[in-house]
Design an enzyme around this catalytic site. Structure first.
Site, PDB file in Angstrom:
ATOM      1  N   LYS A  11       0.841  -1.205   0.000  1.00 42.02           N
ATOM      2  CA  LYS A  11       0.000   0.000   0.000  1.00 42.02           C
ATOM      3  C   LYS A  11       0.881   1.262   0.000  1.00 42.02           C
ATOM      4  O   LYS A  11       0.584   2.230  -0.698  1.00 42.02           O
ATOM      5  CB  LYS A  11      -0.956  -0.014   1.206  1.00 42.02           C
ATOM      6  CG  LYS A  11      -2.039  -1.083   1.053  1.00 42.02           C
ATOM      7  CD  LYS A  11      -2.874  -1.286   2.313  1.00 42.02           C
ATOM      8  CE  LYS A  11      -3.801  -2.483   2.127  1.00 42.02           C
ATOM      9  NZ  LYS A  11      -4.659  -2.771   3.284  1.00 42.02           N
ATOM     10  N   GLN A  55      -4.889  -1.332   9.474  1.00 43.54           N
ATOM     11  CA  GLN A  55      -4.674  -2.674   8.913  1.00 43.54           C
ATOM     12  C   GLN A  55      -5.165  -3.734   9.897  1.00 43.54           C
ATOM     13  O   GLN A  55      -4.813  -3.719  11.075  1.00 43.54           O
ATOM     14  CB  GLN A  55      -3.179  -2.866   8.595  1.00 43.54           C
ATOM     15  CG  GLN A  55      -2.873  -4.156   7.850  1.00 43.54           C
ATOM     16  CD  GLN A  55      -3.469  -4.213   6.455  1.00 43.54           C
ATOM     17  OE1 GLN A  55      -3.598  -3.200   5.776  1.00 43.54           O
ATOM     18  NE2 GLN A  55      -3.838  -5.395   6.010  1.00 43.54           N
ATOM     19  N   ASP A  78     -11.112   2.503   3.532  1.00 44.90           N
ATOM     20  CA  ASP A  78     -11.324   1.054   3.433  1.00 44.90           C
ATOM     21  C   ASP A  78     -12.807   0.732   3.240  1.00 44.90           C
ATOM     22  O   ASP A  78     -13.149  -0.385   2.865  1.00 44.90           O
ATOM     23  CB  ASP A  78     -10.866   0.379   4.736  1.00 44.90           C
ATOM     24  CG  ASP A  78      -9.577  -0.403   4.566  1.00 44.90           C
ATOM     25  OD1 ASP A  78      -9.293  -0.840   3.443  1.00 44.90           O
ATOM     26  OD2 ASP A  78      -8.886  -0.594   5.579  1.00 44.90           O
TER      27      ASP A  78
END
Ligand code: GUN
Length: 243
Positions: A11, A55, A78
């Site tokens: 990422k 995460q 997200d």
């Protein structure tokens, strides 16, 4: 978490490639919920930050939903917040969409596959893949079945799928016996086998029956990251539009 380390590195790399400023906050395994909430609060208030991503998975002593839902909805790149999953359910497709299912939809459209009217089976019911995936296929007019670890007659149900999304988290569980002739198979899994090689939730013999099967690695994974970049750009544009 070793897999998370790889995902986060990818990422960061993608942010550098597209020219986004990115910051990484690595917390200790023993960090408290309060510490993490306070970090999110600071990032929520930081005008220079358009997107926040926590995460997953988090350590067991931390309530994942509490942490995710502490992110400001407009910075949830997200698409994991209850608010953003909820607007997906009500059909308001104007907030961030979870990156993996969003990437799967982008792949389908890129290959000219219209889910409208097709029997679609999603194996897996996680908040980050299975549930949003089913909602997106439904909003694209597919007939959607959600299957999971308690589903009976899983093989027969999958044999009816024109589009089969394997997101069960079980290495190579979807074999050719699950697959209708010429079905489209999307493999969301990624696992490391004992021999060190990577595999998905689908066995390679599925290729004998399916008309298309996403590769692992190099299929859904890069799409997830591409959609994360898109969600972040949209978050920044939306902020500029409002200010
Ligand atoms: N863990 C596994 N997949 C994901 C993802 O797409 N986003 C985040 N934040 N954590 C994950």
């Amino acid at each position: 978490n070793p897999a998370s380390k790889v995902y986060v590195a990818n990422k960061i790399k993608a942010c550098n490639t597209v020219g986004f400023h990115s910051m990484t906050h690595k917390l200790e395994d023993s960090s408290s919920e309060e510490e993490l909430l306070s970090l999110i609060d600071n990032l929520n208030k930081d005008e220079s930050i358009d997107g926040i991503l926590v995460q997953l998975p988090l350590p067991k002593h931390i309530n994942e939903l509490k942490i995710i839902n502490a992110i400001a909805p407009e910075k949830d790149v997200d698409g994991f917040l209850a608010h953003n999953l909820g607007t997906l359910a009500t059909g308001e497709l104007n907030s961030a969409i979870a990156c993996t299912p969003f990437g799967v939809m982008a792949l389908l459209y890129a290959y000219g596959i219209d889910p409208s009217g097709k029997n679609s089976v999603v194996i897996g019911r996680s908040n980050i893949v299975g549930k949003p995936m089913s909602l997106l296929l439904l909003s694209a007019d597919a007939t959607v079945t959600m299957a999971h670890s308690k589903t009976q007659n899983l093989i027969q149900i999958c044999q009816n799928a024109d589009i089969l999304v394997a997101a069960a988290g079980q290495p190579e569980m979807v074999t050719k016996d699950f697959i209708k002739k010429d079905a489209i198979v999307i493999d969301v899994g990624i696992h490391r086998k004992e021999n060190g090689k990577l595999c998905g939730d689908t066995h390679q013999n599925a290729k004998e029956i399916a008309s298309a099967l996403t590769p692992v690695p190099g299929g859904v994974g890069p799409m997830t990251i591409a959609m994360l970049m898109l969600n972040t750009a949209l978050a920044a544009w939306n902020k500029d539009r409002k200010s």
